[in-house]
Design an enzyme around this catalytic site. Structure first.
Site, mmCIF file in Angstrom:
data_model
loop_
_atom_site.group_PDB
_atom_site.id
_atom_site.type_symbol
_atom_site.label_atom_id
_atom_site.label_comp_id
_atom_site.label_asym_id
_atom_site.label_seq_id
_atom_site.Cartn_x
_atom_site.Cartn_y
_atom_site.Cartn_z
ATOM 1 N N LYS A 105 0.825 -1.219 0.000
ATOM 2 C CA LYS A 105 0.000 0.000 0.000
ATOM 3 C C LYS A 105 0.861 1.271 0.000
ATOM 4 C CE LYS A 105 -2.249 -0.922 3.852
ATOM 5 N NZ LYS A 105 -1.606 -2.187 4.289
ATOM 6 N N ARG A 135 -9.514 0.755 8.533
ATOM 7 C CA ARG A 135 -9.013 -0.542 8.963
ATOM 8 C C ARG A 135 -10.053 -1.297 9.772
ATOM 9 N NH1 ARG A 135 -3.171 0.749 8.955
ATOM 10 N NH2 ARG A 135 -1.937 -1.100 9.312
ATOM 11 N N ARG A 158 11.547 -5.120 4.852
ATOM 12 C CA ARG A 158 11.278 -3.685 4.660
ATOM 13 C C ARG A 158 12.248 -2.822 5.467
ATOM 14 N NH1 ARG A 158 5.316 -1.466 5.216
ATOM 15 N NH2 ARG A 158 5.395 -2.313 7.314
ATOM 16 N N ARG A 214 11.401 -0.945 10.845
ATOM 17 C CA ARG A 214 10.350 -0.489 11.741
ATOM 18 C C ARG A 214 10.252 -1.439 12.929
ATOM 19 N NH1 ARG A 214 4.912 0.778 8.346
ATOM 20 N NH2 ARG A 214 4.031 -0.332 10.119
ATOM 21 N N ARG A 230 -0.119 -8.239 13.784
ATOM 22 C CA ARG A 230 -0.713 -7.311 12.807
ATOM 23 C C ARG A 230 -1.514 -8.073 11.764
ATOM 24 N NH1 ARG A 230 4.330 -4.763 10.778
ATOM 25 N NH2 ARG A 230 3.060 -3.411 9.484
HETATM 26 P P1 AMP Z 1 0.826 1.063 9.087
HETATM 27 O O1 AMP Z 1 1.977 1.964 8.876
HETATM 28 O O2 AMP Z 1 -0.349 1.384 8.199
HETATM 29 O O3 AMP Z 1 1.199 -0.400 9.043
HETATM 30 O O4 AMP Z 1 0.299 1.342 10.587
HETATM 31 C C1 AMP Z 1 1.143 1.135 11.698
HETATM 32 C C2 AMP Z 1 0.315 1.052 12.976
HETATM 33 O O5 AMP Z 1 -0.411 2.283 13.182
HETATM 34 C C3 AMP Z 1 -0.756 -0.038 12.982
HETATM 35 O O6 AMP Z 1 -0.256 -1.305 13.341
HETATM 36 C C4 AMP Z 1 -1.739 0.527 14.027
HETATM 37 O O7 AMP Z 1 -1.246 0.355 15.336
HETATM 38 C C5 AMP Z 1 -1.702 2.020 13.717
HETATM 39 N N1 AMP Z 1 -2.704 2.389 12.684
HETATM 40 C C6 AMP Z 1 -2.463 2.879 11.443
HETATM 41 N N2 AMP Z 1 -3.603 3.126 10.776
HETATM 42 C C7 AMP Z 1 -4.603 2.760 11.617
HETATM 43 C C8 AMP Z 1 -6.029 2.753 11.511
HETATM 44 N N3 AMP Z 1 -6.648 3.147 10.390
HETATM 45 N N4 AMP Z 1 -6.734 2.322 12.597
HETATM 46 C C9 AMP Z 1 -6.137 1.926 13.726
HETATM 47 N N5 AMP Z 1 -4.795 1.897 13.888
HETATM 48 C C10 AMP Z 1 -4.028 2.307 12.848
#
Ligand code: AMP
Length: 230
Positions: free
Chosen positions: A18, A93, A127, A171, A182
């Site tokens: 994404k 999400r 990554r 990360r 996740r």
């Molecule tokens: P990402 O970079 O999209 O993988 O997001 C990293 C972390 O941020 C996730 O594992 C969640 O803890 C939090 N997060 C990001 N977007 C959301 C969302 N739309 N709803 C809830 N938590 C989020």
């Protein structure tokens, strides 16, 4: 570049690409790439009030509560740079977030990225991100049947970011135990959204089966065809 609005959602498991495709497509469409994950990570790094509230969720790989996330997204898309639309990466999400988004705005198209789970785990473990600007790289070299996903390495042999010279790091939540959590969260809470958007006729499923630049071209073509927007 588009002369009119285009509002896109990228859906898919963590590690499905994404962020990588949003990053490449956003300048071509002239709309911002909005990642709630990036917004939260920046808040944690700066130690803001929001950062203090969300830190533990990010570290454990669980979701930040809807109430906080929806508010953050609402504020972000009301900024002037979103006048012509946006690409959402990592939001919605949960079904609750998808419904809230429909109350705020009209989404044109939802791109669902599909990739076998074993490859997702490999990609996530490979990554690397620039700690300064967040640009995404990947050291994993994946071959799977006919599928080849080569590494995305920086041009600079020192292993620093091409864009800003920042250090490339892994990360915290790309460590194995957190990756598992996740993915579990994705299956339980995020997958139901697929049906929601399918019922709205907005969902397009895309197989991740080519290197990043080719994938970005393929997705851009789909967006143009489906929305009729150049
Ligand atoms: P990402 O970079 O999209 O993988 O997001 C990293 C972390 O941020 C996730 O594992 C969640 O803890 C939090 N997060 C990001 N977007 C959301 C969302 N739309 N709803 C809830 N938590 C989020």
């Amino acid at each position: 570049m588009v002369g009119f609005m285009v509002k896109i959602v990228f859906l898919g498991a963590p590690g499905s690409g994404k962020g990588t495709y949003s990053e490449r497509i956003s300048p071509k469409l002239g709309v911002p790439h909005i990642s709630t994950g990036d917004i939260f990570r920046e808040a944690v790094a700066k130690g803001t009030e929001l950062g203090k509230k969300v830190k533990e969720y990010l570290e454990s790989g669980s979701l930040v509560p809807d109430e906080i996330t929806i508010q953050v997204l609402k504020e972000r898309i009301s900024q002037p740079d979103c006048e012509k639309g946006f690409i959402l990466d990592g939001f919605p999400r949960t079904l609750e977030q998808a419904k809230a988004l429909d109350q705020i705005t009209d989404i044109d198209i939802v791109i669902l990225l599909n990739l076998p789970e074993e490859l997702i785990v490999k990609k996530l473990a490979g990554r690397r991100v620039c700690e300064k600007c967040g640009k995404i790289y990947n050291v994993a070299d994946i071959s799977y049947g006919k599928l080849r996903l080569p590494p995305m390495l920086p041009k600079n042999p020192e292993g620093v970011c091409d864009e800003c010279g920042g250090r490339l790091v892994q990360r915290e939540d790309d460590k194995e135990e957190v990756i598992r959590e996740r993915l579990k969260v994705y299956h339980e809470l995020t997958e139901p959204i697929i049906e929601y958007y399918k019922n709205q006729g907005k969902l397009v499923t895309v197989e991740v089966d080519a290197p990043a630049d080719e994938m970005a071209e393929k997705i851009l073509k789909i967006i143009r065809e489906k929305t009729g927007k150049e």
